[in-house]
Design a protein around this motif. Structure first.
Motif, PDB file in Angstrom:
ATOM      1  N   GLU A  80       0.578  -1.218   0.120  1.00  0.00           N
ATOM      2  CA  GLU A  80      -0.098  -0.182  -0.184  1.00  0.00           C
ATOM      3  C   GLU A  80       0.941   1.425  -0.172  1.00  0.00           C
ATOM      4  N   PHE A  81       0.334   2.716  -0.485  1.00  0.00           N
ATOM      5  CA  PHE A  81       0.653   3.538  -0.003  1.00  0.00           C
ATOM      6  C   PHE A  81       0.397   4.068   1.496  1.00  0.00           C
ATOM      7  N   PRO A  82       1.651   4.840   2.123  1.00  0.00           N
ATOM      8  CA  PRO A  82       0.781   5.606   3.304  1.00  0.00           C
ATOM      9  C   PRO A  82      -0.205   5.679   3.222  1.00  0.00           C
ATOM     10  N   ALA A  83      -1.558   5.246   4.444  1.00  0.00           N
ATOM     11  CA  ALA A  83      -2.870   6.029   4.437  1.00  0.00           C
ATOM     12  C   ALA A  83      -2.945   6.133   6.091  1.00  0.00           C
ATOM     13  N   GLY A  84      -4.283   6.731   6.536  1.00  0.00           N
ATOM     14  CA  GLY A  84      -4.605   6.569   7.706  1.00  0.00           C
ATOM     15  C   GLY A  84      -6.092   7.893   7.333  1.00  0.00           C
ATOM     16  N   LYS A  85      -6.447   7.071   9.101  1.00  0.00           N
ATOM     17  CA  LYS A  85      -7.484   7.905   9.107  1.00  0.00           C
ATOM     18  C   LYS A  85      -7.480   9.535   9.782  1.00  0.00           C
ATOM     19  N   LEU A  86      -8.678  10.470   9.526  1.00  0.00           N
ATOM     20  CA  LEU A  86      -8.798  11.534  10.246  1.00  0.00           C
ATOM     21  C   LEU A  86      -8.152  11.682  11.233  1.00  0.00           C
ATOM     22  N   ASP A  87      -8.356  11.967  12.065  1.00  0.00           N
ATOM     23  CA  ASP A  87      -8.876  12.364  13.600  1.00  0.00           C
ATOM     24  C   ASP A  87      -9.860  13.864  13.488  1.00  0.00           C
ATOM     25  N   GLN A  88      -9.982  13.600  14.442  1.00  0.00           N
ATOM     26  CA  GLN A  88     -11.978  14.518  14.738  1.00  0.00           C
ATOM     27  C   GLN A  88     -11.044  16.113  14.487  1.00  0.00           C
ATOM     28  N   GLY A  89     -11.757  16.810  13.653  1.00  0.00           N
ATOM     29  CA  GLY A  89     -11.683  17.628  12.790  1.00  0.00           C
ATOM     30  C   GLY A  89     -10.293  18.193  12.597  1.00  0.00           C
ATOM     31  N   GLU A  90      -9.372  17.318  11.936  1.00  0.00           N
ATOM     32  CA  GLU A  90      -8.259  17.100  11.627  1.00  0.00           C
ATOM     33  C   GLU A  90      -8.624  18.114  10.156  1.00  0.00           C
ATOM     34  N   GLY A  91      -7.560  18.119   9.237  1.00  0.00           N
ATOM     35  CA  GLY A  91      -7.961  18.298   8.033  1.00  0.00           C
ATOM     36  C   GLY A  91      -7.168  17.600   7.068  1.00  0.00           C
ATOM     37  N   GLY A  92      -7.513  17.545   5.817  1.00  0.00           N
ATOM     38  CA  GLY A  92      -6.108  16.056   4.637  1.00  0.00           C
ATOM     39  C   GLY A  92      -4.798  16.990   5.207  1.00  0.00           C
ATOM     40  N   LEU A  93      -4.665  17.871   4.778  1.00  0.00           N
ATOM     41  CA  LEU A  93      -3.379  18.087   4.677  1.00  0.00           C
ATOM     42  C   LEU A  93      -2.086  17.632   5.909  1.00  0.00           C
ATOM     43  N   ALA A  94      -3.200  17.772   6.829  1.00  0.00           N
ATOM     44  CA  ALA A  94      -2.269  18.075   8.727  1.00  0.00           C
ATOM     45  C   ALA A  94      -2.701  16.540   9.026  1.00  0.00           C
ATOM     46  N   CYS A  95      -3.508  15.967   8.361  1.00  0.00           N
ATOM     47  CA  CYS A  95      -3.225  14.296   8.511  1.00  0.00           C
ATOM     48  C   CYS A  95      -2.143  13.104   6.794  1.00  0.00           C
ATOM     49  N   ALA A  96      -2.283  14.077   6.169  1.00  0.00           N
ATOM     50  CA  ALA A  96      -1.320  13.196   5.110  1.00  0.00           C
ATOM     51  C   ALA A  96       0.241  13.388   6.245  1.00  0.00           C
ATOM     52  N   GLN A  97       0.328  14.766   6.810  1.00  0.00           N
ATOM     53  CA  GLN A  97       1.577  14.859   6.946  1.00  0.00           C
ATOM     54  C   GLN A  97       1.603  14.293   8.067  1.00  0.00           C
ATOM     55  N   ARG A  98       0.607  14.098   8.909  1.00  0.00           N
ATOM     56  CA  ARG A  98       1.146  13.067  10.332  1.00  0.00           C
ATOM     57  C   ARG A  98       1.028  11.396   9.787  1.00  0.00           C
ATOM     58  N   GLU A  99       0.429  10.919   8.790  1.00  0.00           N
ATOM     59  CA  GLU A  99       0.561   9.260   8.757  1.00  0.00           C
ATOM     60  C   GLU A  99       1.496   8.962   7.593  1.00  0.00           C
ATOM     61  N   LEU A 100       2.016  10.391   6.752  1.00  0.00           N
ATOM     62  CA  LEU A 100       3.325  10.050   6.207  1.00  0.00           C
ATOM     63  C   LEU A 100       4.597   9.825   7.953  1.00  0.00           C
ATOM     64  N   LEU A 101       4.624  10.893   8.823  1.00  0.00           N
ATOM     65  CA  LEU A 101       5.431  10.769   8.975  1.00  0.00           C
ATOM     66  C   LEU A 101       5.993   9.329   9.929  1.00  0.00           C
ATOM     67  N   GLU A 102       4.482   9.810  10.580  1.00  0.00           N
ATOM     68  CA  GLU A 102       4.133   8.202  11.675  1.00  0.00           C
ATOM     69  C   GLU A 102       4.558   6.880  11.456  1.00  0.00           C
ATOM     70  N   GLU A 103       3.605   6.539  10.187  1.00  0.00           N
ATOM     71  CA  GLU A 103       4.183   5.692   9.690  1.00  0.00           C
ATOM     72  C   GLU A 103       5.583   5.011   8.344  1.00  0.00           C
ATOM     73  N   THR A 104       5.661   5.931   8.355  1.00  0.00           N
ATOM     74  CA  THR A 104       7.258   6.322   7.243  1.00  0.00           C
ATOM     75  C   THR A 104       8.111   6.603   8.353  1.00  0.00           C
ATOM     76  N   GLY A 105       8.321   7.798   8.504  1.00  0.00           N
ATOM     77  CA  GLY A 105       9.284   9.041   9.292  1.00  0.00           C
ATOM     78  C   GLY A 105       9.444   9.735   8.515  1.00  0.00           C
ATOM     79  N   TYR A 106       8.752  10.002   6.896  1.00  0.00           N
ATOM     80  CA  TYR A 106       9.563  10.806   6.034  1.00  0.00           C
ATOM     81  C   TYR A 106       8.969  12.042   6.538  1.00  0.00           C
ATOM     82  N   ARG A 107       9.036  13.225   6.200  1.00  0.00           N
ATOM     83  CA  ARG A 107       8.336  15.004   6.566  1.00  0.00           C
ATOM     84  C   ARG A 107       8.592  15.023   4.558  1.00  0.00           C
TER      85      ARG A 107
END
Length: 196
Positions: A80-107
């Motif tokens: 899979e490509f890195p992915a994850g669910k939105l937290d309540q009140g979280e925007g798409g870009l913020a979620c994408a940045q968070r998930e990429l860092l959490e799952e892969t370590g990349y910024r």
């Protein structure tokens, strides 16, 4: 066959009642009673999902950041490509940045929203935002408790072969590949933004 009509009123189903059937930690199951376009009534069962993001992260050499993760419902490890669910009140870009860092370590310094997809329209409200990321730097990943996955890099040719051979079957990743192919062919431009 004719041109698409200007209105979809003749297809619309109106909600008469809505009942929660199940409430999990982040998914909810509902059963609605609806009025059909011909006036009859029917039931509609569906899953309410908070939404998600998927990130097509591109390394400087053109390879793509990928994951291998065991997915319990299908009882197999998926590519899979890195992915994850939105937290309540979280925007798409913020979620994408968070998930990429959490799952892969990349910024990533550059981000572009490609679009959205509805992966399971027959039984869920889920919407996935498709994001592209590049100008990557590697740091430390921070997996969620109980999350186990491998991170690796793959070429576009490898991913295409895996899709053709049935090794890569995750729908969101297949859609991400379609977007990648169209973008690299110059047909679907992306509006990149630098994010600090």
């Amino acid at each position: 066959m004719s041109d698409a009509p200007l209105s979809d009123d003749h297809l619309r189903e109106d909600t008469l009642s809505s009942e929660p059937v199940y409430q999990g930690k982040f998914l909810q199951m509902r059963c609605d009673r609806v009025r059909l376009p011909d006036g009859r009534e029917a039931s509609r069962e569906y899953v309410v999902h908070p939404g998600a993001v998927m990130v097509v992260a591109i390394l400087p050499d053109g390879r793509l950041v990928m994951e291998r993760q065991y997915r319990y419902p299908v009882r197999q490890t998926m590519i899979e490509f890195p992915a994850g669910k939105l937290d309540q009140g979280e925007g798409g870009l913020a979620c994408a940045q968070r998930e990429l860092l959490e799952e892969t370590g990349y910024r990533a310094k550059r981000w572009a929203k490609a679009g959205i997809m509805h992966p399971v329209i027959g039984y869920a409200t889920e919407v996935i935002e498709v994001w592209f990321a590049d100008d990557l730097t590697l740091g430390e990943r921070h997996l969620d408790e109980g999350e186990f996955l491998d991170v690796f890099a793959a070429t576009q040719d490898e991913l295409e072969a895996w899709m053709r051979d049935g090794q890569l079957t995750d729908a969101k990743t297949v859609v991400g590949m379609m977007w990648l192919l169209q973008w690299r062919a110059g047909r679907w431009p992306l509006d990149w933004q630098v994010v600090s």
